[in-house]
Design a protein around this motif. Structure first.
Motif, mmCIF file in Angstrom:
data_model
loop_
_atom_site.group_PDB
_atom_site.id
_atom_site.type_symbol
_atom_site.label_atom_id
_atom_site.label_comp_id
_atom_site.label_asym_id
_atom_site.label_seq_id
_atom_site.Cartn_x
_atom_site.Cartn_y
_atom_site.Cartn_z
ATOM 1 N N LYS A 15 0.882 -1.245 -0.063
ATOM 2 C CA LYS A 15 0.041 0.073 -0.194
ATOM 3 C C LYS A 15 0.634 1.264 0.175
ATOM 4 O O LYS A 15 0.733 2.143 -0.695
ATOM 5 N N THR A 16 1.787 1.271 0.998
ATOM 6 C CA THR A 16 2.590 2.477 0.982
ATOM 7 C C THR A 16 3.577 2.893 -0.124
ATOM 8 O O THR A 16 3.545 3.941 -0.481
ATOM 9 N N THR A 17 3.878 1.840 -0.533
ATOM 10 C CA THR A 17 5.033 1.956 -1.716
ATOM 11 C C THR A 17 4.269 2.482 -2.737
ATOM 12 O O THR A 17 4.635 3.217 -3.705
ATOM 13 N N LEU A 38 -2.362 7.966 6.368
ATOM 14 C CA LEU A 38 -3.597 7.615 7.339
ATOM 15 C C LEU A 38 -3.078 6.465 8.134
ATOM 16 O O LEU A 38 -3.952 5.854 8.745
ATOM 17 N N ASP A 39 -1.967 6.030 8.235
ATOM 18 C CA ASP A 39 -1.481 4.913 9.198
ATOM 19 C C ASP A 39 -0.290 5.400 10.152
ATOM 20 O O ASP A 39 0.476 6.109 9.906
ATOM 21 N N PRO A 40 -0.832 5.242 11.357
ATOM 22 C CA PRO A 40 -0.211 5.741 12.695
ATOM 23 C C PRO A 40 1.381 5.174 12.449
ATOM 24 O O PRO A 40 2.334 5.850 13.062
ATOM 25 N N GLY A 42 3.346 5.912 10.003
ATOM 26 C CA GLY A 42 3.817 6.966 9.478
ATOM 27 C C GLY A 42 4.832 6.542 8.350
ATOM 28 O O GLY A 42 5.701 7.178 8.061
ATOM 29 N N ASN A 43 4.639 5.339 7.554
ATOM 30 C CA ASN A 43 5.699 4.849 6.897
ATOM 31 C C ASN A 43 5.850 5.663 5.304
ATOM 32 O O ASN A 43 6.738 6.110 5.036
ATOM 33 N N ALA A 44 4.568 6.290 4.990
ATOM 34 C CA ALA A 44 4.714 7.012 3.772
ATOM 35 C C ALA A 44 5.131 8.394 4.226
ATOM 36 O O ALA A 44 6.050 8.963 3.296
ATOM 37 N N ILE A 122 -4.756 8.442 -0.320
ATOM 38 C CA ILE A 122 -4.688 8.185 0.976
ATOM 39 C C ILE A 122 -4.038 6.868 1.201
ATOM 40 O O ILE A 122 -4.503 5.840 0.637
ATOM 41 N N ASP A 123 -3.037 6.942 2.119
ATOM 42 C CA ASP A 123 -2.546 5.738 2.361
ATOM 43 C C ASP A 123 -3.077 5.221 3.546
ATOM 44 O O ASP A 123 -2.976 5.643 4.807
ATOM 45 N N CYS A 124 -3.826 3.978 3.442
ATOM 46 C CA CYS A 124 -4.658 3.742 4.751
ATOM 47 C C CYS A 124 -3.940 2.688 5.594
ATOM 48 O O CYS A 124 -2.952 1.911 4.946
HETATM 49 MG MG MG Z 1 1.628 0.999 4.934
#
Ligand code: MG
Ligand code: ADP
Length: 258
Positions: A15-17, A38-40, A42-44, A122-124
């Protein structure tokens, strides 16, 4: 602004990639682009080189404190690409949201002053909780990364059910723009078989572009830049450029700015 949620309740499927590199590809193509982390975890945000100290206004403030988009978005090192970063605070947001007013529409409400952007990704997070729900309610389109592994389709029906509920209760216009096969390994016959099976079940929903397993994609985040910048010619970057072109073809035609 077109809003695309990138979601799959499984972790580690890309997802994040996908969010980072699609957003970069759109920005490089001249779209004024926003990435919402939107991911705690915070990878993005980390993958785009946003230091923890530079996240004072984040998606938490946007969702919980009613901060405005312009207060929470900040520039990245990529021209035309802004980000609303995430911090670990966001893990508490899931709980705070339970008792909040309009708990499923907080993100949608937070995106009202969006004139600065043509598109938002949005990165969920890897769950179907209230954060992802906020992502889906705020979105026009859902893009689902699916890892080429034996259990790829498992869990997809649950995700599609959630989409149906969102359509019925909150956002009847939500559509699935496509499914992206990720981490494809052509030396592994199983992933070949999985890709074939997925196409048989989901047909045209699956993008032609397949993202290969590519070590450059996994190295880039530790340098704080998208793979598209780290090595724009690697197989992974080329795949994301192709995917961006395919995605643009599936979106409503963009009106030229006056
Ligand atoms: Mg991710
Ligand atoms: P998610 O956001 O769904 O949890 P990520 O995008 O963070 O998934 O990917 C999980 C891990 O796999 C990360 O370490 C990432 O760098 C790596 N990764 C993602 N896509 C690829 C790929 N196509 N090839 C190689 N590694 C990948």
């Amino acid at each position: 602004m077109i809003v695309i949620a990138i979601a799959n309740q499984k972790g580690g499927v890309g997802k994040t990639t996908t969010a980072i590199n699609l957003a970069t590809a759109f920005a490089a193509s001249g779209w004024r682009t926003l990435l919402i982390d939107l991911d705690p975890q915070g990878n993005a945000s980390t993958g785009l080189g946003i230091a923890r100290a530079d996240r004072e206004n984040s998606s938490f403030e946007l969702l919980i404190d009613g901060a405005s988009l312009s207060e929470c978005a900040r520039e990245t090192s990529i021209p035309l690409l802004d980000i609303v970063p995430a911090t670990v605070d966001l893990s508490g947001a899931e709980i705070e949201l339970v008792s909040a007013e309009n708990r499923t529409q907080r993100l949608r409400d937070g995106l009202t002053d969006h004139a600065k952007y043509d598109i938002a990704f949005i990165d969920c997070p890897p769950s179907l909780g209230l954060l992802t729900l906020n992502g889906l309610v705020a979105a026009d389109k859902l893009l689902v990364p699916l890892q080429c592994e034996f259990f790829a389709l498992e869990g997809l029906s649950q995700l599609l059910q959630t989409v149906e509920q969102v359509q019925q209760r909150f956002n009847e216009d939500l559509g699935i723009v496509g499914i992206t096969l990720t981490m494809f390994d052509r030396r592994n016959r199983l992933t070949d078989q999985v890709a074939e099976d997925v196409r048989e079940v989901l047909g045209d929903l699956v993008f032609d572009t397949v993202v290969p397993r590519n070590v450059r994609l996994s190295e880039a985040p530790s340098h704080g830049v998208p793979a598209l910048v780290y090595d724009h010619n690697c197989a992974g970057s080329r795949a994301y450029m192709d995917l961006a072109r395919e995605l643009i073809d599936r979106l409503p035609k963009r009106r030229k700015a006056a």
